[in-house]
Design an enzyme around this catalytic site. Sequence first.
Site, PDB file in Angstrom:
ATOM      1  N   ARG A   1      54.129 -25.036 -42.745  1.00 26.71           N
ATOM      2  CA  ARG A   1      54.134 -26.132 -43.087  1.00 26.71           C
ATOM      3  C   ARG A   1      53.992 -26.905 -41.782  1.00 26.71           C
ATOM      4  NH1 ARG A   1      56.921 -28.384 -46.354  1.00 26.71           N
ATOM      5  NH2 ARG A   1      57.881 -26.759 -47.672  1.00 26.71           N
TER       6      ARG A   1
ATOM      7  N   SER B   1      48.829 -26.141 -52.104  1.00 24.82           N
ATOM      8  CA  SER B   1      48.426 -26.613 -50.682  1.00 24.82           C
ATOM      9  C   SER B   1      48.081 -25.369 -50.231  1.00 24.82           C
ATOM     10  CB  SER B   1      48.476 -27.910 -50.429  1.00 24.82           C
ATOM     11  OG  SER B   1      48.493 -28.721 -50.777  1.00 24.82           O
TER      12      SER B   1
ATOM     13  N   HIS C   1      50.331 -27.742 -43.329  1.00 28.09           N
ATOM     14  CA  HIS C   1      50.270 -28.599 -44.071  1.00 28.09           C
ATOM     15  C   HIS C   1      50.317 -29.618 -44.083  1.00 28.09           C
ATOM     16  CE1 HIS C   1      52.061 -30.290 -47.912  1.00 28.09           C
ATOM     17  NE2 HIS C   1      51.567 -29.678 -48.225  1.00 28.09           N
TER      18      HIS C   1
END
Length: 214
Positions: free
Chosen positions: A42, A17, A45
């Site tokens: 992050r 990812s 994500h």
Amino acid sequence: MKVELENVKPMEIEKRSFEIITEELKEQGIVLPEETEWITKRCIHTSADFDYARNLVYSEHAVEKALDALRKGATIVTDTQMARAGINKKSLARFGGEVKCFMSDEDVAERAKKNGTTRAVASMDKAADLEGPVIFAIGNAPTALVRIYELVQEGRLHPELIIGVPVGFVNVVPSKELILSLDVPSIVARGRKGGSNIAACICNALLYHLEGKR
């Protein structure tokens, strides 16, 4: 209908990812600052939203100061139980810290009713009485950010970091701008986007960095 899936082992999904995120940022011509890219990535994500590459604003030395506060056992205060649930409490506890959310406390409800405010405002008033370093992770209530701003201006609150990422339409944008106007370490998602998941995500990114897992 035939669907082609990537053959990725479960333990490698997160890694893949982040590879995709890196590839797509490059395709979009976006270069993130090295000192903050691991937090921004992050957030992308967590949300699958690349707008965070553009709307996350980091005050000078905010990350450095936040990491230092966490090393010293900072308390993280959230404005939702969802954000509290999403923060990795085991990682936080390794450094002597804990996460608190006062929204469901009876005294907070009573204070809010007595003063004619939201519970989020009353929660921030209660948080002002905490001892030691405090990090605020606000992902839902703009009134919480406004109250933090007022408490800082009054000299009653000295946060180590303000994470200002409430999501919504009413007073969300101006409340974030108030935080950005303060001389206090902050990470703010400008505009309407954010949420409890993003608030927790930023906290976890900081904790994982301390543990060498970024």
